[in-house]
Write a protein that holds these residues in place. Structure first.
Motif, PDB file in Angstrom:
ATOM      1  N   SER A 145       0.832  -1.201   0.000  1.00  0.00           N
ATOM      2  CA  SER A 145       0.000   0.000   0.000  1.00  0.00           C
ATOM      3  C   SER A 145       0.871   1.257   0.000  1.00  0.00           C
ATOM      4  CB  SER A 145      -0.931   0.011   1.208  1.00  0.00           C
ATOM      5  OG  SER A 145      -0.182   0.052   2.414  1.00  0.00           O
ATOM      6  N   VAL A 146       0.247   2.384  -0.342  1.00  0.00           N
ATOM      7  CA  VAL A 146       0.926   3.680  -0.372  1.00  0.00           C
ATOM      8  C   VAL A 146       0.155   4.636   0.522  1.00  0.00           C
ATOM      9  CG1 VAL A 146       1.631   5.623  -1.825  1.00  0.00           C
ATOM     10  CG2 VAL A 146       1.733   3.284  -2.730  1.00  0.00           C
ATOM     11  N   ARG A 165      -5.486  17.308  13.809  1.00  0.00           N
ATOM     12  CA  ARG A 165      -5.045  16.312  14.787  1.00  0.00           C
ATOM     13  C   ARG A 165      -5.749  14.970  14.617  1.00  0.00           C
ATOM     14  NH1 ARG A 165      -4.902  19.885  20.393  1.00  0.00           N
ATOM     15  NH2 ARG A 165      -3.285  21.375  19.737  1.00  0.00           N
ATOM     16  N   ASN A 166      -6.993  15.012  14.208  1.00  0.00           N
ATOM     17  CA  ASN A 166      -7.780  13.777  14.099  1.00  0.00           C
ATOM     18  C   ASN A 166      -7.823  13.245  12.670  1.00  0.00           C
ATOM     19  OD1 ASN A 166      -9.305  15.822  13.046  1.00  0.00           O
ATOM     20  ND2 ASN A 166     -11.242  15.148  13.944  1.00  0.00           N
ATOM     21  N   ALA A 167      -6.861  13.629  11.851  1.00  0.00           N
ATOM     22  CA  ALA A 167      -6.869  13.204  10.443  1.00  0.00           C
ATOM     23  C   ALA A 167      -6.866  11.687  10.337  1.00  0.00           C
ATOM     24  CB  ALA A 167      -5.663  13.781   9.711  1.00  0.00           C
ATOM     25  N   ILE A 168      -7.665  11.179   9.422  1.00  0.00           N
ATOM     26  CA  ILE A 168      -7.722   9.743   9.200  1.00  0.00           C
ATOM     27  C   ILE A 168      -6.565   9.332   8.285  1.00  0.00           C
ATOM     28  CG2 ILE A 168      -9.192   9.835   7.141  1.00  0.00           C
ATOM     29  CD1 ILE A 168     -10.689   7.387   8.323  1.00  0.00           C
ATOM     30  N   VAL A 169      -6.083   8.119   8.461  1.00  0.00           N
ATOM     31  CA  VAL A 169      -5.022   7.583   7.606  1.00  0.00           C
ATOM     32  C   VAL A 169      -5.641   7.111   6.293  1.00  0.00           C
ATOM     33  CG1 VAL A 169      -3.329   5.730   7.337  1.00  0.00           C
ATOM     34  CG2 VAL A 169      -3.559   6.912   9.531  1.00  0.00           C
ATOM     35  N   GLU A 170      -5.035   7.501   5.200  1.00  0.00           N
ATOM     36  CA  GLU A 170      -5.489   7.050   3.881  1.00  0.00           C
ATOM     37  C   GLU A 170      -4.426   6.170   3.255  1.00  0.00           C
ATOM     38  OE1 GLU A 170      -5.749   9.375  -0.187  1.00  0.00           O
ATOM     39  OE2 GLU A 170      -7.571   9.749   0.989  1.00  0.00           O
ATOM     40  N   LEU A 171      -4.853   5.007   2.754  1.00  0.00           N
ATOM     41  CA  LEU A 171      -3.953   4.099   2.056  1.00  0.00           C
ATOM     42  C   LEU A 171      -4.449   3.904   0.630  1.00  0.00           C
ATOM     43  CD1 LEU A 171      -3.240   1.216   4.613  1.00  0.00           C
ATOM     44  CD2 LEU A 171      -1.843   3.236   4.129  1.00  0.00           C
ATOM     45  N   VAL A 172      -3.552   4.035  -0.326  1.00  0.00           N
ATOM     46  CA  VAL A 172      -3.862   3.758  -1.724  1.00  0.00           C
ATOM     47  C   VAL A 172      -3.454   2.313  -1.986  1.00  0.00           C
ATOM     48  CG1 VAL A 172      -3.534   4.486  -4.112  1.00  0.00           C
ATOM     49  CG2 VAL A 172      -3.365   6.177  -2.260  1.00  0.00           C
ATOM     50  N   VAL A 173      -4.404   1.492  -2.437  1.00  0.00           N
ATOM     51  CA  VAL A 173      -4.165   0.047  -2.519  1.00  0.00           C
ATOM     52  C   VAL A 173      -4.277  -0.504  -3.938  1.00  0.00           C
ATOM     53  CG1 VAL A 173      -4.877  -0.355  -0.140  1.00  0.00           C
ATOM     54  CG2 VAL A 173      -6.591  -0.442  -1.973  1.00  0.00           C
ATOM     55  N   ARG A 191      -8.252   3.577  -0.515  1.00  0.00           N
ATOM     56  CA  ARG A 191      -8.572   4.186  -1.802  1.00  0.00           C
ATOM     57  C   ARG A 191      -8.043   3.306  -2.924  1.00  0.00           C
ATOM     58  NH1 ARG A 191      -5.556   9.241  -2.519  1.00  0.00           N
ATOM     59  NH2 ARG A 191      -4.746   8.782  -4.582  1.00  0.00           N
ATOM     60  N   GLN A 192      -8.929   2.894  -3.785  1.00  0.00           N
ATOM     61  CA  GLN A 192      -8.519   2.097  -4.932  1.00  0.00           C
ATOM     62  C   GLN A 192      -8.120   3.041  -6.065  1.00  0.00           C
ATOM     63  OE1 GLN A 192     -11.971  -0.511  -5.484  1.00  0.00           O
ATOM     64  NE2 GLN A 192     -10.769  -2.203  -4.676  1.00  0.00           N
ATOM     65  N   ASP A 193      -6.840   3.093  -6.299  1.00  0.00           N
ATOM     66  CA  ASP A 193      -6.302   3.980  -7.329  1.00  0.00           C
ATOM     67  C   ASP A 193      -4.965   3.410  -7.776  1.00  0.00           C
ATOM     68  OD1 ASP A 193      -5.977   6.075  -9.053  1.00  0.00           O
ATOM     69  OD2 ASP A 193      -5.914   7.638  -7.522  1.00  0.00           O
ATOM     70  N   VAL A 194      -4.613   3.636  -9.020  1.00  0.00           N
ATOM     71  CA  VAL A 194      -3.335   3.159  -9.553  1.00  0.00           C
ATOM     72  C   VAL A 194      -2.421   4.365  -9.735  1.00  0.00           C
ATOM     73  CG1 VAL A 194      -2.173   2.008 -11.460  1.00  0.00           C
ATOM     74  CG2 VAL A 194      -4.420   1.206 -10.705  1.00  0.00           C
ATOM     75  N   LEU A 195      -1.267   4.307  -9.092  1.00  0.00           N
ATOM     76  CA  LEU A 195      -0.311   5.407  -9.138  1.00  0.00           C
ATOM     77  C   LEU A 195       0.872   5.044 -10.023  1.00  0.00           C
ATOM     78  CD1 LEU A 195      -0.281   6.179  -5.303  1.00  0.00           C
ATOM     79  CD2 LEU A 195      -1.566   7.405  -7.060  1.00  0.00           C
ATOM     80  N   THR A 196       1.410   6.046 -10.707  1.00  0.00           N
ATOM     81  CA  THR A 196       2.604   5.813 -11.514  1.00  0.00           C
ATOM     82  C   THR A 196       3.838   5.837 -10.622  1.00  0.00           C
ATOM     83  OG1 THR A 196       2.997   8.159 -11.963  1.00  0.00           O
ATOM     84  CG2 THR A 196       1.464   6.991 -13.430  1.00  0.00           C
ATOM     85  N   GLU A 199      11.245   7.314   4.929  1.00  0.00           N
ATOM     86  CA  GLU A 199      11.345   6.870   6.321  1.00  0.00           C
ATOM     87  C   GLU A 199      10.634   5.536   6.562  1.00  0.00           C
ATOM     88  OE1 GLU A 199      10.156  10.001   8.939  1.00  0.00           O
ATOM     89  OE2 GLU A 199      11.834  11.294   8.381  1.00  0.00           O
ATOM     90  N   GLY A 200      10.909   4.578   5.697  1.00  0.00           N
ATOM     91  CA  GLY A 200      10.433   3.224   5.919  1.00  0.00           C
ATOM     92  C   GLY A 200       9.078   2.886   5.336  1.00  0.00           C
ATOM     93  N   VAL A 201       8.380   3.870   4.790  1.00  0.00           N
ATOM     94  CA  VAL A 201       7.089   3.597   4.149  1.00  0.00           C
ATOM     95  C   VAL A 201       7.094   4.242   2.761  1.00  0.00           C
ATOM     96  CG1 VAL A 201       5.797   3.433   6.300  1.00  0.00           C
ATOM     97  CG2 VAL A 201       6.030   5.649   5.180  1.00  0.00           C
ATOM     98  N   THR A 202       6.110   3.862   1.960  1.00  0.00           N
ATOM     99  CA  THR A 202       5.948   4.477   0.645  1.00  0.00           C
ATOM    100  C   THR A 202       4.770   5.440   0.706  1.00  0.00           C
ATOM    101  OG1 THR A 202       6.795   2.494  -0.442  1.00  0.00           O
ATOM    102  CG2 THR A 202       5.573   4.043  -1.806  1.00  0.00           C
ATOM    103  N   VAL A 203       4.978   6.658   0.251  1.00  0.00           N
ATOM    104  CA  VAL A 203       3.935   7.683   0.307  1.00  0.00           C
ATOM    105  C   VAL A 203       3.740   8.279  -1.078  1.00  0.00           C
ATOM    106  CG1 VAL A 203       4.539   8.243   2.686  1.00  0.00           C
ATOM    107  CG2 VAL A 203       5.539   9.581   0.836  1.00  0.00           C
ATOM    108  N   THR A 204       2.621   8.931  -1.281  1.00  0.00           N
ATOM    109  CA  THR A 204       2.433   9.661  -2.532  1.00  0.00           C
ATOM    110  C   THR A 204       3.432  10.814  -2.584  1.00  0.00           C
ATOM    111  OG1 THR A 204       0.644  10.899  -1.427  1.00  0.00           O
ATOM    112  CG2 THR A 204       0.004   9.068  -2.867  1.00  0.00           C
ATOM    113  N   SER A 205       3.901  11.132  -3.771  1.00  0.00           N
ATOM    114  CA  SER A 205       4.884  12.200  -3.950  1.00  0.00           C
ATOM    115  C   SER A 205       4.300  13.534  -3.495  1.00  0.00           C
ATOM    116  CB  SER A 205       5.283  12.297  -5.424  1.00  0.00           C
ATOM    117  OG  SER A 205       4.178  12.766  -6.190  1.00  0.00           O
TER     118      SER A 205
END
Length: 293
Positions: A59-60, A77-85, A99-104, A112-118
């Motif tokens: 996931s991203v 402060r209460n932001a929800i975590v979003e994962l692109v899968v 979130r179902q989405d295809v990223l380039t 820092e150990g995870v993959t995030v959107t640019s």
């Protein structure tokens, strides 16, 4: 290996940082599949996002959580975590938006150990989905952190696939400014802009000898009036209070008058803030006009 941040249990065991038996005991809290953290750790948005991403391999992290991990301070402060899968189906998880989405490849980055959107993709996503003011806050923060031109969003390829969102973020781009250095500064600027009071953000001030004096959060150059945002720590921290007093004196020596702006002005009394600012600008202009006669 830092066990006070979310980690893969199998990786920690392989690294010799702990044992499988200890993972199943009171020393650690289990956060999800093969995902743990030291017991009683309070996770902030970054920690929650890291845990969610580890529990959903491939996931991203996107949205506000991506902005937070990327170092842009714009998330509530209460932001929800979003994962692109991607296009796959993933079991729903509490506190996580999938979130179902295809990223380039250009739209993701390891951080820092995870993959995030640019940064640019994160700007695009938040500009399309948030209410206008919060979208401007997010775009300002990311544009400032990564020295990006908000106008790049107008030519973003994903815009062609999202015309409705594209219309929304065109207005966001029009109000965005990469010079903003904090959420309150952005919101104060939007309040003033809507009232027809449009200062120059982050104006550098120099003395008569060309020596840099400081940078004003907001400036009306025609009447040498500056606005300085002062958070609560400016009031409670004595050293900060003394620095503020010294800065005000330095600006005064260059002919500038300073209008303090507080969190109450922006968040609790916006109408009064606009009225007071307009009065200060008008009074300053009359004062300088009288001096020139």
């Amino acid at each position: 290996m830092d066990l006070s941040t979310p980690f893969r249990g199998s990786a920690a065991v392989r690294a010799g940082a702990t044992t499988r038996r200890r993972l199943d005991g009171p020393t650690f809290d289990r956060l999800g599949y093969d995902t743990y953290v030291a017991a009683a750790t309070v996770l902030d948005l970054r920690g929650r996002a890291t845990a969610a991403a580890l529990a959903v391999p491939g996931s991203v992290v996107g949205g506000h959580a991506a902005a937070d991990i990327l170092g842009a301070d714009c998330a509530p402060r209460n932001a929800i975590v979003e994962l692109v899968v991607g296009r796959r189906r993933v079991r729903p998880r509490a506190g996580v938006r999938l979130r179902q989405d295809v990223l380039t490849d250009e739209e993701v980055t390891p951080y820092e150990g995870v993959t995030v959107t640019s940064p640019l993709r994160t700007m695009f996503d938040l500009a399309c989905t948030l209410d206008h003011d919060e979208a401007v806050v997010a775009v300002d923060a990311l544009a400032h952190r990564y020295r990006l031109d908000p106008g790049l969003l107008l030519a973003y390829p994903a815009a062609r696939e999202n015309p409705r969102g594209g219309r929304r973020f065109a207005a966001v781009v029009a109000d965005a400014d990469a010079r903003a250095e904090s959420r309150p500064e952005t919101l104060a600027r939007l309040l003033m802009r809507r009232a027809g009071l449009t200062p120059t953000p982050q104006l550098p001030v120099y003395d008569a000898w060309g020596v840099f004096v400081g940078r004003l959060d907001f400036a009306w150059e025609d009447c040498k009036l500056g606005g300085e945002y002062q958070g609560d720590h400016h009031r409670t921290d004595r050293d900060q209070w003394l620095r503020d007093a010294s800065r005000t004196a330095d600006f005064a020596s260059c002919g500038w008058s300073i209008l303090p702006i507080t969190s109450d002005d922006v968040f609790r009394r916006p109408a009064e803030f606009v009225r007071r600012t307009r009065a200060a600008v008008d009074a300053r202009r009359r004062e300088l006009a009288a001096r020139s006669r």
